[in-house]
Design a protein around this motif. Structure first.
Motif, PDB file in Angstrom:
ATOM      1  N   SER A 114      64.572 -43.178  48.040  1.00 25.58           N
ATOM      2  CA  SER A 114      66.028 -43.153  47.958  1.00 25.58           C
ATOM      3  C   SER A 114      66.635 -43.228  49.365  1.00 25.58           C
ATOM      4  N   THR A 115      67.829 -43.813  49.453  1.00 27.14           N
ATOM      5  CA  THR A 115      68.558 -43.839  50.727  1.00 27.14           C
ATOM      6  C   THR A 115      69.602 -42.722  50.790  1.00 27.14           C
ATOM      7  N   GLU A 116      69.535 -41.801  49.838  1.00 24.83           N
ATOM      8  CA  GLU A 116      70.454 -40.659  49.878  1.00 24.83           C
ATOM      9  C   GLU A 116      70.216 -39.874  51.169  1.00 24.83           C
ATOM     10  N   ARG A 117      71.286 -39.557  51.880  1.00 23.68           N
ATOM     11  CA  ARG A 117      71.301 -38.852  53.161  1.00 23.68           C
ATOM     12  C   ARG A 117      70.794 -39.722  54.328  1.00 23.68           C
ATOM     13  N   TRP A 118      70.525 -40.972  54.044  1.00 22.70           N
ATOM     14  CA  TRP A 118      70.238 -41.923  55.105  1.00 22.70           C
ATOM     15  C   TRP A 118      71.478 -42.809  55.268  1.00 22.70           C
ATOM     16  N   ARG A 119      71.777 -43.182  56.499  1.00 21.19           N
ATOM     17  CA  ARG A 119      72.939 -44.037  56.717  1.00 21.19           C
ATOM     18  C   ARG A 119      72.528 -45.328  57.423  1.00 21.19           C
ATOM     19  N   PRO A 120      73.229 -46.425  57.144  1.00 26.33           N
ATOM     20  CA  PRO A 120      72.852 -47.707  57.748  1.00 26.33           C
ATOM     21  C   PRO A 120      73.211 -47.756  59.227  1.00 26.33           C
ATOM     22  N   ILE A 121      72.327 -48.319  60.007  1.00 31.27           N
ATOM     23  CA  ILE A 121      72.551 -48.507  61.436  1.00 31.27           C
ATOM     24  C   ILE A 121      71.964 -49.852  61.837  1.00 31.27           C
ATOM     25  N   GLU A 122      72.124 -50.192  63.098  1.00 29.47           N
ATOM     26  CA  GLU A 122      71.414 -51.307  63.702  1.00 29.47           C
ATOM     27  C   GLU A 122      70.682 -50.784  64.929  1.00 29.47           C
ATOM     28  N   VAL A 123      69.483 -51.250  65.142  1.00 29.93           N
ATOM     29  CA  VAL A 123      68.747 -50.849  66.349  1.00 29.93           C
ATOM     30  C   VAL A 123      68.941 -51.938  67.406  1.00 29.93           C
ATOM     31  N   PRO A 124      68.950 -51.533  68.682  1.00 32.21           N
ATOM     32  CA  PRO A 124      68.707 -50.197  69.231  1.00 32.21           C
ATOM     33  C   PRO A 124      69.810 -49.205  68.858  1.00 32.21           C
ATOM     34  N   TYR A 125      69.423 -47.920  68.764  1.00 35.86           N
ATOM     35  CA  TYR A 125      70.374 -46.873  68.409  1.00 35.86           C
ATOM     36  C   TYR A 125      69.856 -45.528  68.901  1.00 35.86           C
ATOM     37  N   ASP A 126      70.640 -44.881  69.771  1.00 28.31           N
ATOM     38  CA  ASP A 126      70.341 -43.524  70.222  1.00 28.31           C
ATOM     39  C   ASP A 126      71.159 -42.539  69.405  1.00 28.31           C
ATOM     40  N   PHE A 127      70.494 -41.528  68.835  1.00 29.70           N
ATOM     41  CA  PHE A 127      71.217 -40.619  67.943  1.00 29.70           C
ATOM     42  C   PHE A 127      72.089 -39.617  68.691  1.00 29.70           C
ATOM     43  N   ASN A 128      71.940 -39.484  70.008  1.00 30.58           N
ATOM     44  CA  ASN A 128      72.812 -38.595  70.779  1.00 30.58           C
ATOM     45  C   ASN A 128      73.588 -39.365  71.835  1.00 30.58           C
ATOM     46  N   ALA A 129      73.906 -40.623  71.538  1.00 30.90           N
ATOM     47  CA  ALA A 129      74.539 -41.492  72.535  1.00 30.90           C
ATOM     48  C   ALA A 129      75.898 -40.981  72.983  1.00 30.90           C
ATOM     49  N   THR A 130      76.679 -40.421  72.073  1.00 32.99           N
ATOM     50  CA  THR A 130      78.049 -40.019  72.420  1.00 32.99           C
ATOM     51  C   THR A 130      78.180 -38.531  72.690  1.00 32.99           C
ATOM     52  N   GLU A 131      77.086 -37.800  72.599  1.00 33.27           N
ATOM     53  CA  GLU A 131      77.117 -36.357  72.841  1.00 33.27           C
ATOM     54  C   GLU A 131      77.064 -36.112  74.349  1.00 33.27           C
ATOM     55  N   THR A 132      77.957 -35.256  74.859  1.00 34.96           N
ATOM     56  CA  THR A 132      78.091 -35.120  76.318  1.00 34.96           C
ATOM     57  C   THR A 132      78.017 -33.675  76.818  1.00 34.96           C
ATOM     58  N   ALA A 133      77.723 -32.708  75.956  1.00 36.29           N
ATOM     59  CA  ALA A 133      77.801 -31.315  76.394  1.00 36.29           C
ATOM     60  C   ALA A 133      76.476 -30.574  76.379  1.00 36.29           C
ATOM     61  N   THR A 134      75.679 -30.723  75.330  1.00 35.54           N
ATOM     62  CA  THR A 134      74.505 -29.856  75.151  1.00 35.54           C
ATOM     63  C   THR A 134      73.176 -30.546  75.432  1.00 35.54           C
ATOM     64  N   ASN A 135      73.203 -31.835  75.756  1.00 39.61           N
ATOM     65  CA  ASN A 135      71.965 -32.597  75.936  1.00 39.61           C
ATOM     66  C   ASN A 135      71.072 -32.414  74.713  1.00 39.61           C
ATOM     67  N   ARG A 136      71.596 -32.840  73.591  1.00 41.97           N
ATOM     68  CA  ARG A 136      71.011 -32.566  72.284  1.00 41.97           C
ATOM     69  C   ARG A 136      69.618 -33.187  72.136  1.00 41.97           C
TER      70      ARG A 136
END
Length: 545
Positions: A114-136
């Motif tokens: 199932s794709t439930e809880r999966w979301r469509p993306i295109e690679v390359p893709y960094d999952f913390n690309a826009t996070e700027t505070a905690t170095n997730r």
């Protein structure tokens, strides 16, 4: 830790312009540079904003004709020119699921339909690309379906990842088939066990580091370790390609030219790695084409399901020299066919440049007979929206700025994207190539596993990049601590020896913090290297003098 990258060596730098004056003078010289990051606000890459990979409509991955990829590959050509003919971008829609609890293995994410809880993306893709505070630091799961027809099972499929950070496990139909550690170097997965119909490719990528990590060993606010000298990007942040292979697969071809003098003939050593994909020992017929010639090599035998390195040499009588802003390159291709087989493997294509590099006894370095006096830039692959998942627009903007500044050398804390290296080859811009070994503390160097890992990542860097004319030096590490302990010295000597064994045509280097009068500046271990990169901080930071 906020997402800010330190500026390094600013005495001659102009931070907002990404300018730094660099002077290379062999073992006693200095690379004075300015590290810049879009996170720091030092330079903000102003390019057309790329649509977020997280956005996009869901698509059915199974709608395709037999024998094709379940979601059609991108119409774009692979970003990296070097490689086998027939490579395709494994683009299109992938699916992604974040796994902050690190529970995906126990929960069977690699087997989910199932794709439930999966979301469509295109690679390359960094999952913390826009996070700027905690170095997730976290774990991300990527999946894509591949449909294979009955007739297509005769050929092997090989998937290549140009970079994924940091620990990757590749699954095919729920079974682990490949593992790799390191975010800036490539690895491949052989899709053995494909079945007719739909096959599920799943990749688990973890940016959870450890206290013995080579670059991000400091504790992170969000989850365990992951702080270091640059942002700990997690995900598949470079392109993924797929190719068909059968018979003899040529995995790598590189040329290492040498000149005795600037007007001498070039002696070119060509190294190639052949892989026999069959279950029998085969006799490989090999043809090399370069510099307007075609050469058939003596046949080589390759054992069943084994690899073999092939080395040959040729001479170019009057070579066109590669130099600063003179990107003269020779094309090189190789083909291999197994005896008795109707299938000729895909040719491998690459390029190389011929230049005369020499270090003088007084420490000066000469390129084509002229002393080097360089001005350059030091960069991070870091975008406010995409993170390290740069595409062509980000690379083109960096190249435009390099040209605008008239820079002739580039440095980073890790091996740059190979497409960027190819562009620098064509431009005649030098690269101070560095392994991602950053500020590893002396108590860690006491551990043999850490030393082995640091030497291994240097070897990976050299094996990937020794075919690039732009690469002038291999820097084995950055800012190791003082004093130099016996264990740290052991690493330096082992790394230097390994680098030279793989490529004796470049400088072996290490980067150090400038400390006027430091006892370690005269440590005998530096005789093991050809050049020192000196990072100057004077006046840049609070308390600096």
């Amino acid at each position: 830790m906020k997402r800010v990258t330190s500026s390094i060596c600013g005495t001659a730098g102009h931070a907002r312009g990404l300018v730094a004056r660099c002077r290379l003078a062999g073992a006693l010289g200095a690379i004075v540079s300015t590290m810049a990051s879009a996170r720091a606000g030092v330079i903000k890459t102003r390019v057309a904003r790329v649509a977020s990979a997280a956005a996009g409509a869901a698509v059915c991955l199974l709608a395709c004709s037999p024998g094709a990829w379940a979601a059609s590959p991108s119409a774009e050509r692979p970003a990296v020119a070097e490689g086998q003919d027939g490579r395709e971008l494994l683009g299109g829609r992938w699916y992604f699921r974040l796994d902050d609890r690190n529970a995906g293995i126990a929960d069977g994410f690699m087997r989910q339909r199932s794709t439930e809880r999966w979301r469509p993306i295109e690679v390359p893709y960094d999952f913390n690309a826009t996070e700027t505070a905690t170095n997730r630091s976290s774990v991300g799961w990527y999946r894509r379906d591949i449909r294979v027809g009955e007739r297509d099972l005769e050929a092997r499929r090989i998937v290549r990842f140009e970079g994924a950070g940091h620990f990757s496990t590749v699954y095919l139909n729920g079974r682990a088939i490949a593992r790799h550690a390191g975010g800036y170097l490539p690895f491949e997965a052989d899709l053995r066990g494909l079945k007719p119909g739909v096959n599920r490719l799943v990749v688990r990528v973890s940016s959870l580091r450890a206290r013995t990590d080579l670059s991000h060993w400091r504790p992170a606010t969000f989850n365990g370790y992951g702080n270091g000298g640059w942002w700990n990007f997690g995900g598949i942040h470079r392109e993924v390609t797929i190719r068909r292979a059968r018979g003899i697969d040529i995995e790598r071809v590189q040329a290492l030219p040498r000149l005795a003098c600037t007007s001498c003939a070039a002696r070119v050593t060509i190294r190639a790695t052949l892989r026999n994909l069959t279950a029998r020992r085969v006799r490989a017929a090999i043809t090399v084409r370069t510099a307007g010639r075609s050469v058939s090599l003596a046949p080589r035998y390759v054992d069943a399901n084994a690899r073999r390195e092939v080395v040959t040499k040729l001479t170019i009588a009057r070579p066109r020299l590669w130099g600063i802003r003179r990107g003269n390159l020779y094309r090189l291709s190789m083909r291999a066919r197994a005896s008795g087989s109707p299938d000729e493997g895909a040719p491998y294509r690459t390029s190389f440049g011929v230049r005369h590099l020499r270090k003088e006894a007084d420490g000066r370095v000469l390129l084509n007979g002229r002393p080097l006096g360089l001005q350059g830039v030091s960069v991070h692959e870091d975008d406010p929206v995409l993170g390290a998942a740069w595409g062509a627009p980000q690379r083109d903007e960096l190249l435009r700025r390099i040209d605008q500044l008239g820079a002739d050398v580039v440095r980073a804390h890790y091996p740059l994207h190979p497409a960027l290296l190819e562009a620098l080859d064509r431009r005649g811009v030098l690269v101070w190539n560095q392994a991602p070994v950053y500020q590893v503390q002396n108590e860690k160097w006491e551990l043999p596993a850490v030393r082995r890992s640091a030497v291994a990542v240097n070897a990976e860097m050299v094996l990937r990049d020794r075919g690039h004319a732009s690469v002038i030096a291999y820097s084995m590490a950055n800012e190791l601590p003082d004093p130099v302990t016996p264990a740290q010295a052991m690493f330096v000597r082992e790394a230097a020896a390994r680098i030279r064994a793989l490529d004796p045509t470049r400088l072996v280097a290490i980067d150090r913090v400038a400390r006027v009068g430091a006892v370690s500046d005269s440590d005998p271990v530096w005789r093991a290297v050809d050049a020192l990169g000196v990072n100057e901080y004077f006046g840049w930071y609070r308390g600096a003098k």
